[in-house]
Design an enzyme around this catalytic site. Structure first.
Site, PDB file in Angstrom:
ATOM      1  N   LYS A 271       0.870  -1.183   0.000  1.00 57.99           N
ATOM      2  CA  LYS A 271       0.000   0.000   0.000  1.00 57.99           C
ATOM      3  C   LYS A 271       0.899   1.224   0.000  1.00 57.99           C
ATOM      4  O   LYS A 271       2.042   1.162   0.476  1.00 57.99           O
ATOM      5  CB  LYS A 271      -0.878   0.021   1.248  1.00 57.99           C
ATOM      6  CG  LYS A 271      -2.118   0.878   1.103  1.00 57.99           C
ATOM      7  CD  LYS A 271      -3.194   0.151   0.321  1.00 57.99           C
ATOM      8  CE  LYS A 271      -4.423   1.005   0.107  1.00 57.99           C
ATOM      9  NZ  LYS A 271      -5.536   0.190  -0.422  1.00 57.99           N
TER      10      LYS A 271
HETATM   11  P1  NAD Z   1     -12.872   7.616  -2.882  1.00 57.45           P
HETATM   12  O1  NAD Z   1     -11.890   8.638  -2.475  1.00 57.45           O
HETATM   13  O2  NAD Z   1     -13.243   7.480  -4.320  1.00 57.45           O
HETATM   14  O3  NAD Z   1     -14.245   7.797  -2.052  1.00 57.45           O
HETATM   15  C1  NAD Z   1     -14.289   7.867  -0.654  1.00 57.45           C
HETATM   16  C2  NAD Z   1     -15.697   8.294  -0.251  1.00 57.45           C
HETATM   17  O4  NAD Z   1     -15.841   8.201   1.164  1.00 57.45           O
HETATM   18  C3  NAD Z   1     -16.035   9.733  -0.615  1.00 57.45           C
HETATM   19  O5  NAD Z   1     -17.385   9.799  -1.023  1.00 57.45           O
HETATM   20  C4  NAD Z   1     -15.862  10.476   0.715  1.00 57.45           C
HETATM   21  O6  NAD Z   1     -16.623  11.660   0.776  1.00 57.45           O
HETATM   22  C5  NAD Z   1     -16.393   9.415   1.659  1.00 57.45           C
HETATM   23  N1  NAD Z   1     -16.017   9.583   3.065  1.00 57.45           N
HETATM   24  C6  NAD Z   1     -14.800   9.856   3.606  1.00 57.45           C
HETATM   25  N2  NAD Z   1     -14.903   9.910   4.944  1.00 57.45           N
HETATM   26  C7  NAD Z   1     -16.192   9.641   5.248  1.00 57.45           C
HETATM   27  C8  NAD Z   1     -16.935   9.542   6.472  1.00 57.45           C
HETATM   28  N3  NAD Z   1     -16.349   9.725   7.663  1.00 57.45           N
HETATM   29  N4  NAD Z   1     -18.253   9.250   6.396  1.00 57.45           N
HETATM   30  C9  NAD Z   1     -18.860   9.050   5.210  1.00 57.45           C
HETATM   31  N5  NAD Z   1     -18.214   9.121   4.029  1.00 57.45           N
HETATM   32  C10 NAD Z   1     -16.909   9.424   4.055  1.00 57.45           C
HETATM   33  O7  NAD Z   1     -12.301   6.222  -2.336  1.00 57.45           O
HETATM   34  P2  NAD Z   1     -12.692   4.748  -2.816  1.00 57.45           P
HETATM   35  O8  NAD Z   1     -11.716   4.312  -3.834  1.00 57.45           O
HETATM   36  O9  NAD Z   1     -14.159   4.681  -3.090  1.00 57.45           O
HETATM   37  O10 NAD Z   1     -12.349   3.919  -1.488  1.00 57.45           O
HETATM   38  C11 NAD Z   1     -13.284   3.768  -0.424  1.00 57.45           C
HETATM   39  C12 NAD Z   1     -12.847   2.583   0.429  1.00 57.45           C
HETATM   40  O11 NAD Z   1     -12.808   1.397  -0.370  1.00 57.45           O
HETATM   41  C13 NAD Z   1     -11.441   2.692   1.045  1.00 57.45           C
HETATM   42  O12 NAD Z   1     -11.427   2.029   2.290  1.00 57.45           O
HETATM   43  C14 NAD Z   1     -10.572   1.931   0.061  1.00 57.45           C
HETATM   44  O13 NAD Z   1      -9.366   1.462   0.630  1.00 57.45           O
HETATM   45  C15 NAD Z   1     -11.522   0.793  -0.287  1.00 57.45           C
HETATM   46  N6  NAD Z   1     -11.237   0.100  -1.540  1.00 57.45           N
HETATM   47  C16 NAD Z   1     -11.174   0.769  -2.711  1.00 57.45           C
HETATM   48  C17 NAD Z   1     -10.935   0.067  -3.887  1.00 57.45           C
HETATM   49  C18 NAD Z   1     -10.924   0.738  -5.229  1.00 57.45           C
HETATM   50  O14 NAD Z   1     -10.824   0.009  -6.238  1.00 57.45           O
HETATM   51  N7  NAD Z   1     -11.043   2.043  -5.330  1.00 57.45           N
HETATM   52  C19 NAD Z   1     -10.717  -1.316  -3.843  1.00 57.45           C
HETATM   53  C20 NAD Z   1     -10.805  -1.983  -2.631  1.00 57.45           C
HETATM   54  C21 NAD Z   1     -11.066  -1.248  -1.481  1.00 57.45           C
END
Ligand code: NAD
Length: 429
Positions: free
Chosen positions: A119
């Site tokens: 990561k």
């Molecule tokens: P992103 O930056 O695209 O979106 C994050 C979202 O979470 C945004 O809408 C933000 O406003 C919201 N957010 C942040 N803090 C918050 C809170 N306290 N309460 C409510 N909403 C909140 O990120 P993403 O890529 O969608 O990732 C989200 C999660 O999924 C992370 O934990 C990431 O590690 C995990 N993840 C992502 C992927 C991927 O392919 N992008 C794959 C596996 C896991």
């Protein structure tokens, strides 16, 4: 990573119990105890193989220079090159990156993709920088970690605060330094540069495959069920959309600025347009405003935390009314909350299975990039669905056979695969 969206007032973030690294270490310790491994092997699995912390001098558009901090942690390579996202967030710390890298190792092992875990992240709020500044930041970060990344070493991908444009800049920086184009150095890049069809929505699609299977497992008919989704970014927005398309009534969603609720179901397609135009779900016409905390305890069948880690805690998990939780985010449930939810017979489908659709299609993208041979969207979608369902059924069997929760069984299965690979390779010298 939008820079033209006005900055909205953030809601206060929820308290975590002890932090993601403590949770990850506790999960590993429990798995090691179940497997009866000796302390030396436990320590080997607990410690990252390699960590790099870099200073990133950034020239701002006004000519001033600011120095930011970035990390890349490679937790394990026993089953193949390291793999994991790059996060741009003010909350990024070395311990958070360590936890996320360890979870990537278990996720890749559980889904049987031939990678270890890694990561990366920069402690930065990307919304406060212009696009040219983010490009310079990304290129300098990439050049600092360049000695330890590469298609056979460690393959970054998007995560919170980064996107396919970030991956395009990383790929270009790596390629310029190599003297030739190396598309396999990152995944989650634009399709025009060798990205895979279906990668952008793969994590969300995987979450929904598992959510529908988990509802069915609990005897809940999807088309008569309700859901709440926390987070409306790359994972949450499409997870909400695909749930709605599958007939689930999505009654609430949130982002970091607040939450919206509509008992007869939100129109997710229109809500996505609203969020794209305004930068938030807040103010969606026809919906009632609720707090992000309230969303977590709504009376719904399914809760999908898809934002950040540590949101379901010892303090709020007794009030959770959902019967099924499918972890779109990494580490949303603290170790204490996990125990409380298990005691209350809430089915928690762990992150390392539920959100693995992203790394599965990243693996497909890496295979395609390395071979310069591209698959159809249908092929990608079918292979993703097959792998998610196979892993789900294996996990149910493993949990039943060992009398464990899904998270315990998932971690045990993954840790055992990594330990087996390590022992078979042997210790050098
Ligand atoms: P992103 O930056 O695209 O979106 C994050 C979202 O979470 C945004 O809408 C933000 O406003 C919201 N957010 C942040 N803090 C918050 C809170 N306290 N309460 C409510 N909403 C909140 O990120 P993403 O890529 O969608 O990732 C989200 C999660 O999924 C992370 O934990 C990431 O590690 C995990 N993840 C992502 C992927 C991927 O392919 N992008 C794959 C596996 C896991």
């Amino acid at each position: 990573m939008t820079t033209n969206v006005p900055l909205l007032q953030e809601t206060g973030s929820t308290a975590r119990d002890e932090g993601p690294l403590a949770d990850a270490q506790a999960q590993l310790a429990a798995a090691v105890a179940t497997l009866g491994y000796e302390p030396g092997l436990h320590e080997l699995l607990a410690r990252p193989r390699r960590e790099m912390t870099v200073s990133i001098p950034l020239r701002r558009d006004d000519g001033s220079v600011e120095v930011l901090t970035g990390h890349r942690v490679q937790h394990n390579f026993s089953r193949g090159p390291a793999k994991g996202g790059v996060r741009y967030s003010p909350r990024v710390s070395l311990d958070e990156v360590r936890a996320l890298a360890m979870w990537m190792t278990w996720k890749c092992a559980l889904l049987d993709v031939p990678y270890g875990g890694a990561k990366g992240g920069i402690t930065v709020d990307p919304r406060r920088y212009t696009r040219p500044e983010i490009e310079r930041l990304t290129r300098r970060y990439t050049s600092e970690i360049l000695p330890i990344i590469g298609p056979d070493k460690d393959v970054p991908a998007p995560d919170i605060g980064t996107d396919e444009q970030t991956m395009a800049w990383m790929m270009d920086t790596y390629s310029v330094s190599s003297g030739y184009t190396v598309p396999g150095v990152v995944t989650g890049k634009p399709v025009a540069l060798g990205g895979s069809l279906g990668r952008a929505s793969a994590t969300s699609a995987g979450v929904v495959h598992i959510a529908l299977a988990a509802l069915e497992h609990r005897g809940i008919t999807a088309t008569r069920s309700t859901a709440a989704v926390q987070g409306f970014g790359k994972v949450g927005a499409d997870a909400a959309l695909f749930l709605a398309e599958a007939g689930v009534r999505v009654v609430a969603v949130s982002d970091q600025y607040g939450a919206v609720h509509q008992q007869d179901g939100l129109n997710i397609h229109t809500l996505q347009q609203h969020a794209a135009a305004t930068g938030s779900v807040v103010g969606f016409p026809g919906a009632e405003a609720i707090s992000g905390e309230e969303l977590l305890t709504l009376d719904v069948d399914l809760l999908v935390p898809a934002a950040v880690e540590g949101v379901l805690t010892g303090a709020n998990s007794r009030d959770v009314r959902a019967r099924v939780i499918v972890e779109g985010a990494n580490g949303p449930t603290t170790a204490e909350a996990d125990r409380i939810l298990a005691d209350r017979d809430v089915l928690v489908v762990p992150d390392i299975l539920a959100n693995a659709g992203g790394v599965i299609v990243s693996y497909f993208e890496w295979v395609q990039s390395n071979q310069a041979y591209w698959w159809s969207r249908q092929e990608v979608d079918d292979r993703l669905a097959r792998r998610m369902h196979t892993a789900w059924h294996h996990l149910l069997d493993a949990a039943a056979a060992r009398g464990l929760t899904l998270r315990e069984a998932a971690t045990v299965t993954a840790v055992e695969r990594v330990a087996d690979a390590h022992r078979t390779r042997g210790l050098y010298p």
